[in-house]
Structures are given as structure tokens and as C-alpha cells.
Design a protein around this motif. Sequence first.
Motif, mmCIF file in Angstrom:
data_model
loop_
_atom_site.group_PDB
_atom_site.id
_atom_site.type_symbol
_atom_site.label_atom_id
_atom_site.label_comp_id
_atom_site.label_asym_id
_atom_site.label_seq_id
_atom_site.Cartn_x
_atom_site.Cartn_y
_atom_site.Cartn_z
ATOM 1 N N UNK A 1 47.549 39.500 28.425
ATOM 2 C CA UNK A 1 48.017 38.417 28.792
ATOM 3 C C UNK A 1 48.529 38.232 30.382
ATOM 4 N N UNK B 1 45.741 37.644 37.688
ATOM 5 C CA UNK B 1 44.499 37.656 38.207
ATOM 6 C C UNK B 1 43.994 36.292 38.626
ATOM 7 N N UNK B 2 44.316 35.636 37.461
ATOM 8 C CA UNK B 2 43.809 34.243 37.563
ATOM 9 C C UNK B 2 44.791 33.214 38.525
ATOM 10 N N UNK C 1 38.304 33.347 36.759
ATOM 11 C CA UNK C 1 38.442 33.809 37.968
ATOM 12 C C UNK C 1 37.117 33.468 38.671
ATOM 13 N N UNK D 1 43.746 34.109 41.999
ATOM 14 C CA UNK D 1 42.782 33.349 42.519
ATOM 15 C C UNK D 1 42.831 31.928 42.883
ATOM 16 N N UNK D 2 43.968 31.497 42.124
ATOM 17 C CA UNK D 2 44.255 30.065 42.699
ATOM 18 C C UNK D 2 44.892 30.036 43.771
ATOM 19 N N UNK E 1 46.495 39.421 42.811
ATOM 20 C CA UNK E 1 45.202 40.016 42.023
ATOM 21 C C UNK E 1 45.512 41.510 41.769
ATOM 22 N N UNK F 1 45.250 29.879 47.353
ATOM 23 C CA UNK F 1 44.638 29.560 48.351
ATOM 24 C C UNK F 1 45.146 29.920 49.854
ATOM 25 N N UNK F 2 44.660 30.827 50.694
ATOM 26 C CA UNK F 2 45.809 30.807 51.802
ATOM 27 C C UNK F 2 45.763 29.473 52.680
ATOM 28 N N UNK G 1 46.568 36.265 47.893
ATOM 29 C CA UNK G 1 45.723 36.338 46.838
ATOM 30 C C UNK G 1 45.233 37.816 46.499
ATOM 31 N N UNK H 1 47.152 40.075 32.345
ATOM 32 C CA UNK H 1 45.778 39.978 33.437
ATOM 33 C C UNK H 1 45.719 38.578 33.810
ATOM 34 N N UNK H 2 46.382 37.579 33.338
ATOM 35 C CA UNK H 2 46.305 36.349 33.734
ATOM 36 C C UNK H 2 46.880 36.161 35.113
ATOM 37 N N UNK I 1 39.868 35.436 31.259
ATOM 38 C CA UNK I 1 40.455 35.610 32.400
ATOM 39 C C UNK I 1 39.213 35.914 33.484
#
Lengths: 426, 335
Positions: A184, A189-190, B306, A193-194, A90, A196-197, A86, A186-187, B302
Amino acid sequence: MVAGKQKSVGVSPPDGGWGWVIVGCCFMVTVCTRAVTRCISIFYVEFQGHFGAEYSATAWIHSLVDCITMLCAPVGSLVGNRWSCRVAVMLGGVLSSCGLLLSSFSTSLELLYLTMGVLTGLGFALCYTPAIALVGCYFQQRKALAYGIAMSGSGIGTFVLAPVLQLLIELYSWRGALLIMSAVVANLCVCGALMRPITVQEQTEEATYLQLDSLSEYSFLLQPDFLGLAVSFLFLASGCSLPFVYLVPYALSAGISHQHAAFLMSILGVIDIVGNITFGWLTDQRCLKPHRLSCYILSVAMEGLCCIFAPLLQSFRLLLPFAILYGYFDGAYVALIPVVTSDVVGAKHLSLALGVVYFLHAIPYLLSPPIGGLLVDITESYTGTFLLSGTALLASAFILSALVGIRRCRRQLTVEHAQLPPPADR
Amino acid sequence: MRPDGITNTEMSHDVTVKPDGGRAGARSCAAAAERSARRSRGRRMKTMPASWKLLLLPTLLLMTSCGRTDTKTLDPTQTPPASVPPLADLKREVVLKSENVTENIELRQLVRLFLECSLTADQNKLPNMTAFWSRDGQEIPDSRLTVALEKEQYGIQRLFNITSEEKVGTYSCVFENKVRADFVLATPRFREKRDKPVVSYVHDFVVLPCKMEGSENESLTWLWFKGNETHKERISAQPDRFEIRSQNLTSRLKLINLTFADAGFYYCAAVYAVGSTMNPIKLKVITFWEPLKPFIAILIAVVLLVVVIFLCEKQQSKKKVTEGNEENVDQNNIK
């Protein structure tokens, strides 16, 4: 990857559930990294006009991004391993977004090399390897299919992004287009965020040995299996990018019209996607799973054969099946690279191994198109380039098949010496 | 080409004339005579008697050739300018059946244009056919001829000297039965027409390119204009606003430090000896705010996504912890 401090009990790879979300995230990461890299060539005309530069000066940007993305892949896998996937994705998203943002304000071509080439490439490197490694953690039974879907992002992304970028350049010129592209990207980072470890069962045993030596982390490097794989990847990377670069010029020189040549490239891209997903699904089937490495060798060998026969194909009707076959097997092997790597080194070393694998792609990616171009200039035909590409691919397949042969011999020997357990990495 | 067809044209007139400046009209004859007289006068300063012969011979030659031009009736298409570089030859032939034919001719330089029209005879097979040449719809005087049928065809030819921009137009051969062939003369057209405007930002610079098709070593003169269809203003290089860089077949206009007033239509003109062609380019000047709007919108989306994802994950992990605690409590109770 391993969030090293977590002491939760490991689970077996879910093979579904949140895993599909991870596949979707990896798909988006591939779109935002590989597809964006491929679409950089759309900006060349704009840069040439604005900065008064030659084509070769602008072509360096794509080579820089590609090379830096692969060269810094071990950095990405290291960050993903030390902290978490993650954090890596990011951070990579922020870096590449900043790189594109700065390049939209650039006042010279050299500054573009730095911002769009180095900074964005570094950001992409931080995202690419950890994302792929995480998919391997979440899937076991359907690993190849998951990878196939995830890697198809580069093909589908190029397909969608190319006309969108054209439109953005028409509306806002290249500065505005780069600005919007940075948003675009920068997505990422989304996507990060998803991610999950997850700690997989295999890794819980290792979790107690938290203070691992960095040396033993990289112990897989010295395995003869991995060495053979590494050498074959070197040859593979030398040969695989040439047909993409030289198909259209070759078609034009053989007298095919511009529209037909562009259609060949589109077909190549679309069949690439089909190859990603179908080959992934195929090699997940129970009958083919033990022979995954052989399927990979077969697809690389078929690609090599296509390239060797390419100089004989001088018309659109003959080049169309070439494009279809080459595209399919190109998609096939791209989806299988992480699978084959995880088969050889095991899931716990996958992240670091992938870093090394993509690192090995860097220098051949950088050097082979110019060498191919030199061959074209010297021999004044494209035969030499396609033969070089085909030979490199066939060499890669040959090395791997030799490896498989040696392994089989070794296994027979070890089975005969019944005390030693069979190799655990199958 | 039919050998006797030569007599139909004015070619015989041209053959007798000197190659370099020989197509001298009345004005230039006088100028040439004056020049040779000056030369002879100069020589006369040194050797008196022999100079008379030197003066006589060139003057006689000039008078005879000038005389010949004066005796033949001058054709409107045959008025050449004073001193002309050697003209290239260009030949076009058209075979007509029953329909009109239009032939586009691209001219890059001054030429001697040989046009030939051959009408294939129909069933009637008349022994004679009249035909004439016209320019821009108006019949050229003294060009009407009666042509005899030869090898199933009626042939008519003419030589036109395209020696200036005014001579460029549409030349047609018209036959009695109203079948005609139009030869449309024009300067080369720009092949890449850009219909989308060039976009640039205030305080930035922009480069407007113009490219013409042609041979490698052709060198063109380029001019740039700003304005609209009706009114165009010539742009000259000013150090802090415009920069024009022309090289053979391409020309680039660089506008520095753009303002909103710089938006509009720009025309690049490729100047040939036979005229010039213009290519319009539209420039649009916008502020950085335009692309900034979608940029900020996507960034906000975004950041929101997040934050939402992290909040959801925190909630889920809290739920798991409380569930885990409940299970422990239950297990303890059971024990």
C-alpha cells in the motif's frame, strides 16, 4: 519544485487544473505517511505477545518513526530541491516500502526498530516535505484550502486504515499485515509519478543564478521573522502531541467509560478533518487573507486555552466540547503551518524552510510524551501534563503575536522612511 | 443473622472440633490415634512408667472426639477429606419474594459456605413453612425443616463444606410454595474469550496466551491441552516443539517451528482446588503465499500505474513540442 535545468518560461501558479491532482497526491502522501505512523500502535499488542516485550519497548517504534520523519525532513526538502519533487517522493516510496517489507520478516524487536523505525521513517521524510512544498508552488489564491484538503489525509487516513489494519492482522497476523502495508505504501511511487515539476514565475528570475551557494539558499534562516517563527514552532511541537496521547487515560481516570473515551478520540479525529478543510477555506477568503497569521495565532491560542481548562472537565458531557474545540483548532493550525511559512519566507524558499520547520518538530515530538508521562507518574494526576501542554501552546502564540507586533512597528517605521520599499513577502 | 438459626445448621458440630485437622472422619481418627500411639511408643523407649500417662491422655482425647463424630449421623455434605488446609468462610444471603432467584458464586479455593434464604411472607402469613435444601436437583436427606414466621420472613440457613471438586455444584433452598433460590457454584470463568483464530506461518513460532482475572499475588497452576471437545491430550514441554511459561495469573504456550499438523484447538486450564476452567484457542497455520497474493497484486497495479503515467506525460510533452514547432512555423510564415 524547481527542475533546475528547465529553461521554460515560468507560469503563474495555476490555482487549479493539474494543481488539484497535486493536492490529491499530497493527500495520498499524507495518508501513506502520517496515517500509517499513527496506526502503528495497533501492532503493539501483537509485538508484545510475539516477542514477549513490554509496552514501553514497543512504544519506541512509533516514537522512532515520528522522530526520524521529522528529523530527516531537511534531507527530503534538499533532495526535492536539488533534483525534483518527483524523484524525492518516488525514492521515499521505495525506501519506506522496503522498510515495511523487511520488518514483516523481522525476528526480533531490535530489528523492527531498524527496519520499521529508521528505514521507513527515512522513506516517509523523503516524501512528506517535498509533497507539501509542491502544493505551495501550484496554488496562490487558494493555498490554504489546498493545504487544508491535503493535510486532512492524516485524519481521514487514520479513520480508514485503523479498521483495515485490524482486519489484515486478523486474517494474516502481523507479518502478513506488514507485507500488505508495504504494498500500500508503494503507492507513494504513483503519487510521485504524478507530481509534475513546475517553474513558477518568481523562480524564473532565480533560474539564471543556477550556481547558488548553499549558504545563500539557507539565507532565510537568519531572517528575524523566521527565527521567531522557528522558536514558536518549537513550543508548538512540545505542547500539541500531549493531549492526543493522554486524553483517553485522563478520561478513564475521571471515571468515563471505555466506550465514551474511545468516542472522544474518534470525535477528535473527525473534527480534526473538518478543521483542516473549513479553516483552510475560511482563511482563503479575501477578508481574512491579510490576517492569516493572526488566524493561525488565534487557533494556537485557543488550543492552549482548551488545554489549560481541561483538568477542570471531569465528565463526558464537559470533555465532549473540549474534544470538539481542540480537534477543530488542531486541524486548523496544521493546515496553516505551510501557509504561514510560505508567507514569511516566500515561495522560492518554501521547500527548504518547510524542511527546517518539520526538523524543529522532531525533538519535541520525541521528548514531550515521556516527559508528560513522568509528570503523570510524579503528580499522580493529569493536571500537570495538560497545563504543560497549554502553556507551551500559549507561549508559541505569544511569541508569534510579539513577532507580528514588532513587524507592524517596523513597517510603520519603514513607511515613514519612504525610500525603502515595503517588505515583498506579504 | 438470626442467633437461633445456628441450631438449624450443623455448625455446633464443627465448633467443638479442633481447628486444624479436627474435622477428622472415622478413617482419620484411626490415623491420628496411630500417630499419637507411635509418638508415645517412642517416648516409652526412654522413660517407662511416666509414658503410660503420656499415652493415655492423648488417646482418651482422641477417642472422645472420634466418638462424637461417630454418634452424629454423617451428612453427605459433611464428609471431609483427611487433612485439609484451613477453609475460608464465604457467606451468601438471598431474599426471596415470589420469583426464583439464581445466584452465581465464583469459588477460587475450598470454602465453608454459609447459605441463607429468607422468604418474605405473602398475604396469607402462614405461621409455619416447610423448606428443604437440595443439591443438583436432589433433596439432601434430613434437611427438611419447618420454619416459623419471624419479622415477616421465613428464614433457613445451612453450612456446606466445599472441600473438594466433587462438592461443587448447584445448591438450592426450596420452600413449600415452590419458590427457590439456586446458588450456582463454579470456578472462575475466563473473561477475555478470543473468538478469532490465532494465525501464524509455517516454520515460524507462535505464542498462545491465557490470562485469568484475580488478585495480584494469587498463584495458579496451569495445564495445556490439544484436541477437541471430546478428546484432549495433555501437552508437556518438549524442547524443540513446546515451551510453557506460567507466571501467577498468566500462562503462555510457545509453539516452535510450526507445521500444518500444529493447527487446531488448544485449551489452557487454570487449576484451582475446587476444579479447573478451560479456555479454547484456535490456531491456524498458513504459508507465506497467502498474504503474498494481495501484495503482488497491489505491486503490479502500482508499477502499471507508474508506467502509464510516464507514458501519458511523454505523449503530452511530445504534443506540446509539435504544437510549439507548428506555432513557430506559422509565425515564420506570417513574417
